[in-house]
Write an enzyme that holds these catalytic residues in place. Structure first.
Site, PDB file in Angstrom:
ATOM      1  N   ASP A  55       0.838  -1.205   0.000  1.00  0.00           N
ATOM      2  CA  ASP A  55       0.000   0.000   0.000  1.00  0.00           C
ATOM      3  C   ASP A  55       0.872   1.254   0.000  1.00  0.00           C
ATOM      4  OD1 ASP A  55      -2.085   1.777   0.233  1.00  0.00           O
ATOM      5  OD2 ASP A  55      -3.066   0.705   1.860  1.00  0.00           O
ATOM      6  N   ASP A  56       0.790   2.041  -1.057  1.00  0.00           N
ATOM      7  CA  ASP A  56       1.493   3.331  -1.168  1.00  0.00           C
ATOM      8  C   ASP A  56       3.011   3.202  -1.292  1.00  0.00           C
ATOM      9  OD1 ASP A  56      -1.002   4.422  -0.904  1.00  0.00           O
ATOM     10  OD2 ASP A  56      -0.523   5.729   0.778  1.00  0.00           O
ATOM     11  N   CYS A  93      -6.177   3.833  -3.738  1.00  0.00           N
ATOM     12  CA  CYS A  93      -6.444   2.505  -3.177  1.00  0.00           C
ATOM     13  C   CYS A  93      -7.623   1.776  -3.817  1.00  0.00           C
ATOM     14  CB  CYS A  93      -6.694   2.631  -1.682  1.00  0.00           C
ATOM     15  SG  CYS A  93      -5.392   3.496  -0.771  1.00  0.00           S
ATOM     16  N   LYS A 147      -6.100  -5.477   3.908  1.00  0.00           N
ATOM     17  CA  LYS A 147      -6.976  -4.323   3.661  1.00  0.00           C
ATOM     18  C   LYS A 147      -7.946  -4.571   2.509  1.00  0.00           C
ATOM     19  CE  LYS A 147      -6.429   0.392   1.846  1.00  0.00           C
ATOM     20  NZ  LYS A 147      -5.494   1.528   1.695  1.00  0.00           N
ATOM     21  N   HIS A 149     -11.090  -2.308   1.555  1.00  0.00           N
ATOM     22  CA  HIS A 149     -11.334  -0.989   0.957  1.00  0.00           C
ATOM     23  C   HIS A 149     -12.151  -1.031  -0.334  1.00  0.00           C
ATOM     24  CE1 HIS A 149      -9.610   3.362   0.519  1.00  0.00           C
ATOM     25  NE2 HIS A 149     -10.892   3.310   0.857  1.00  0.00           N
ATOM     26  N   HIS A 240       1.264   2.521   4.021  1.00  0.00           N
ATOM     27  CA  HIS A 240       0.310   3.633   4.090  1.00  0.00           C
ATOM     28  C   HIS A 240       0.409   4.321   5.454  1.00  0.00           C
ATOM     29  CE1 HIS A 240      -3.520   5.778   3.917  1.00  0.00           C
ATOM     30  NE2 HIS A 240      -3.730   5.351   2.686  1.00  0.00           N
ATOM     31  N   ASP A 298      -0.154  -0.737  -4.836  1.00  0.00           N
ATOM     32  CA  ASP A 298      -1.484  -0.341  -5.324  1.00  0.00           C
ATOM     33  C   ASP A 298      -1.471   1.018  -6.010  1.00  0.00           C
ATOM     34  OD1 ASP A 298      -1.104   1.187  -3.023  1.00  0.00           O
ATOM     35  OD2 ASP A 298      -3.199   1.050  -2.400  1.00  0.00           O
ATOM     36  N   ASN A 299      -0.463   1.831  -5.731  1.00  0.00           N
ATOM     37  CA  ASN A 299      -0.327   3.145  -6.397  1.00  0.00           C
ATOM     38  C   ASN A 299       1.053   3.688  -6.058  1.00  0.00           C
ATOM     39  OD1 ASN A 299      -2.757   3.783  -3.979  1.00  0.00           O
ATOM     40  ND2 ASN A 299      -0.701   4.642  -3.713  1.00  0.00           N
ATOM     41  N   LYS A 316       1.224   9.779  -5.532  1.00  0.00           N
ATOM     42  CA  LYS A 316      -0.066   9.131  -5.306  1.00  0.00           C
ATOM     43  C   LYS A 316      -1.193  10.136  -5.514  1.00  0.00           C
ATOM     44  CE  LYS A 316      -2.941   7.355  -1.549  1.00  0.00           C
ATOM     45  NZ  LYS A 316      -3.003   6.923  -0.137  1.00  0.00           N
TER      46      LYS A 316
END
Length: 550
Positions: A55-56, A93, A147, A149, A240, A298-299, A316
Site C-alpha cells: 500500500d502506497d 487505493c 486491507k 477498501h 500507508h 497499489d499506487n 499518489k
C-alpha cells in the site's frame, strides 16, 4: 532533444508502431487454459496463487530501483523471477483494488471518482463477478488477509460475500497499526479489525498489523492441504500512513534526518521481512514448487508521507507516472524465463484473466473485461496483447476551470480529469494533480523541504498534455503543441471509451454509518427503510384479507 528526435517520424508511424518489441494485438484474454499447454513454464497442475499487494509503496522504494531502503527479500524474489518495468496501476487505493478483483476499468464499475469513504453507502457493485468467485468455481480455496477498501455498508459487500472463504483484516483504507482504530472525522471513530464477518476483538492484542497479518497467513498455510489449490490475497496495510513501525526496524535508518522518510523506511523494512516469512512458509508447508507469487504496489508513493517515486513525476493521487507506474514482479518456479525483465505494457486489470486462465478456469463470454491474459508475456518473453490503457475518466473531477470543448478541438471537454495511454503516447486532460519531481535530496532535512523539488510552470489555461512515454518516461517534454493530430486521435479514443462508461457511484455520507451506532465498530449498517418495511407488511396483510374473502 526528445522532441527533435521525434520530429522525423511520420504521424502514422507514431500512432501505430507501438513498442519496439510489440506486434499485433491478440484477440482477447483467456483463449486457452495455459495449464493444458505443453512445454516448460506451464503449470503441472492448478498452481497456488499468492497475490501480495503493498500500500502506497513508491516506485523508487525498492532496492533494485536504487533506494537507500534495504529490501533484500523483494530484491531476491524479483531477481529470480520477472521484474515488471512497464507496469501500471491506479493512483489510489479503491480503484486499483476494484480493477484487480474485477478485471475492469473504473468507468465500467462506477468507481471512477476518488475512493470509497467509510461513511458512504457504497461498495464494489454486486453484479460484478470477482476473481475469488471465479477461482472457487474451479476448486480453489480462497483467503484474504489485510486491507479490503471495496465497501462494506451492507453485508453483501463484505469479502466473505464476494468470493473469499475467509477474511482477516480491515475494511477501511487506513487506521492505527496497533489499535486498529480509525477516525473518519471528529467523533466518528471505530474499531476496524475483522475475522470473516465479525469484529476480531480477540485479536486486539497490540500486535503491529504487518506482523499480525503474516502470522495469519502462516496459520492458513499450515492448516491447508498443499495438494489442493489455494488463492491467497495478502493486502498489507504497509506502507500507508499513519507512519508507525516497531522500534527495532529503525536501527539501520537513524541517519535519515527526515522523520517521515525514516519511519517509512522502518515500515518497509518490516514489510520486506514479512514477505520473507511468507515465502519461507510456502516452502515449509509444501506450496512453493507449484506456486505463483505476484507482488505489486497499489499506487505510487506519497512524498509528504515518506514515499519516493524518483525519477518519475508526481505522486499518489495523480495521473503523472509517479502516481500510476508501480513496483511489480512475478516470482515462481513455473516461470520459463526466470531472472528476466519484462518491459511490455502490463496493467493491474490483466491479473484477472491471467490468473483465471492459469487456474484452468473459464471466462464467461458476457463478462466484458478490460484486462488481457499476459502470462506468456511474463513467463516466455512474448509480446504483450495490450496496446493501450485507459488510466481513467472522472467526470466529477472538473477542477480545471479553463478546460473547454474548444481546447479539446470539439472532441472532448478538457475540464474533465482524464488520462489515456496508446502505444508510446500518453495524453492527460483537466487537472492531473501534484506535478513536481521530488528527488532524494528533498528528504535530507528534518522537516518538509520543497526547495529541492523540480517544477515546470505552464500557463494557467493549460488543460492538455501529450508525452511520448517510451522516449520520455519522466514526462519532461510536453508535445501537445507539436503533434495536434496525435492529440486529436487520443481525444477521440477517450470519447470512445466514455461511451461505454456507467454512471458514477459516489453517494453522500450516511449518518447511520457512525460506529457509535454499531457497537463501536466500523461495519455494515444499511437496512431497509422502516417505511418500506411497513409498506411490505401492509401489502402482505391486504393479500391475506383477500385470500380469506376468497
Amino acid at each position: 532533444m526528445v522532441a527533435a528526435g521525434l520530429a522525423g517520424l511520420s504521424l502514422l508511424s507514431l500512432l501505430t508502431c507501438g513498442y519496439l518489441a510489440w506486434g499485433s494485438r491478440r484477440s482477447g484474454p483467456g483463449a486457452t487454459p495455459l495449464a493444458q499447454q505443453p512445454g516448460d513454464g506451464a503449470p503441472r497442475s492448478q498452481p497456488h496463487i499468492i497475490f501480495i499487494l503493498a500500500d502506497d509503496q513508491g516506485f523508487r522504494d525498492v532496492g533494485y530501483h536504487g533506494s537507500e531502503i534495504r529490501t533484500p527479500t523483494l530484491d531476491k524474489l524479483a531477481a529470480e523471477g520477472v521484474k515488471l518495468e512497464n507496469y501500471y496501476v491506479q493512483p489510489m487505493c479503491t480503484p486499483s483494488r476494484s480493477q484487480l478483483i474485477t478485471g475492469k476499468y473504473q468507468i465500467h464499475t462506477g468507481l471512477q471518482h476518488s475512493i470509497i469513504r467509510p461513511t458512504q453507502p457504497n461498495c464494489l457493485p454486486l453484479d460484478n463477478v470477482t476473481l475469488p468467485q471465479k477461482l472457487k468455481e474451479v476448486g480453489y480455496s480462497t483467503h484474504m488477509v489485510g486491507k479490503w477498501h471495496l465497501g462494506f455498508y451492507r453485508r453483501e459487500c463484505m469479502p466473505t460475500q464476494r468470493g473469499f472463504d475467509s477474511f482477516f483484516g480491515s475494511l477501511l483504507g487506513s487506521g492505527d497499526y496497533y489499535t486498529h482504530f480509525k477516525c473518519d472525522s471528529p467523533g466518528i471513530c471505530g474499531y476496524d479489525l475483522y475475522e470473516n464477518d465479525n469484529a476480531a476483538w480477540d485479536h486486539d492484542t497490540g500486535i503491529y498489523s504487518t506482523q499480525m497479518y503474516t502470522q495469519k497467513v502462516q496459520q492458513i498455510l499450515a492448516s491447508h492441504d498443499p495438494g489442493k489449490p489455494i488463492f491467497l490475497y495478502i493486502a498489507y496495510q504497509a506502507v500507508h500512513s499513519p507512519l508507525q513501525a516497531p522500534g527495532r526496524y529503525f536501527e539501520h535508518y537513524r541517519s535519515i534526518n527526515n522523520i517521515n522518510r525514516r519511519r517509512y523506511a522502518a515500515m518497509l523494512a518490516c514489510l520486506d521481512e514479512a514477505i520473507n516469512n511468507v515465502t519461507l512458509a510456502l516452502k515449509k508447508y509444501g506450496y512453493y514448487e507449484n506456486s505463483i507469487i505476484i507482488y505489486s504496489s497499489d499506487n505510487g508513493g506519497q512524498p509528504m508521507a515518506g514515499g519516493s517515486n524518483w525519477p518519475l513525476r508526481g505522486s499518489k493521487g495523480t495521473y503523472w507516472e509517479g502516481g500510476i507506474r508501480a513496483v511489480g514482479f512475478v516470482h515462481s518456479p513455473l516461470l520459463k524465463n526466470k531472472g528476466s525483465v519484462c518491459k511490455e505494457l502490463v496493467h493491474i486489470t490483466d491479473w484477472f484473466p491471467t490468473l483465471i486462465t492459469l487456474a484452468e478456469g473459464q471466462i464467461d463470454e458476457d463478462i466484458q473485461l478490460d484486462g488481457y491474459d499476459i502470462w506468456e508475456t511474463i513467463s516466455e518473453g512474448r509480446r504483450s496483447p495490450r496496446v493501450d490503457i485507459l488510466h481513467n475518466i472522472d467526470p466529477i473531477y472538473t477542477k480545471a476551470k479553463n478546460g473547454s470543448w474548444a481546447a479539446g478541438y470539439g472532441i472532448w471537454n478538457t475540464a474533465i480529469q482524464s488520462a489515456i495511454r496508446v502505444n508510446h503516447w500518453k495524453l492527460l486532460t483537466g487537472n492531473p494533480g501534484y506535478s513536481d519531481w521530488v528527488p532524494p535530496q528533498a528528504f535530507s532535512n528534518a522537516g518538509p523541504n520543497r526547495w529541492h523539488n523540480e517544477r515546470v510552470s505552464w500557463s494557467a489555461g493549460k488543460t492538455v498534455w501529450l508525452f511520448n512515454i517510451t522516449a520520455d518516461p519522466y514526462e519532461r517534454v510536453d508535445l501537445s503543441a507539436r503533434y495536434p493530430e496525435v492529440v486529436k486521435q487520443l481525444l477521440r479514443r477517450l470519447s470512445q471509451f466514455n461511451k461505454t462508461a456507467v454512471p458514477v457511484r459516489y453517494p453522500p455520507k450516511d449518518p447511520r454509518s457512525n460506529p457509535k451506532l454499531n457497537g463501536g465498530v466500523w461495519g455494515p449498517w444499511f437496512k431497509e427503510d422502516e417505511k418500506k418495511k411497513k409498506s411490505d407488511k401492509s401489502k402482505g396483510a391486504s393479500k391475506q384479507k383477500k385470500n380469506k374473502k376468497k
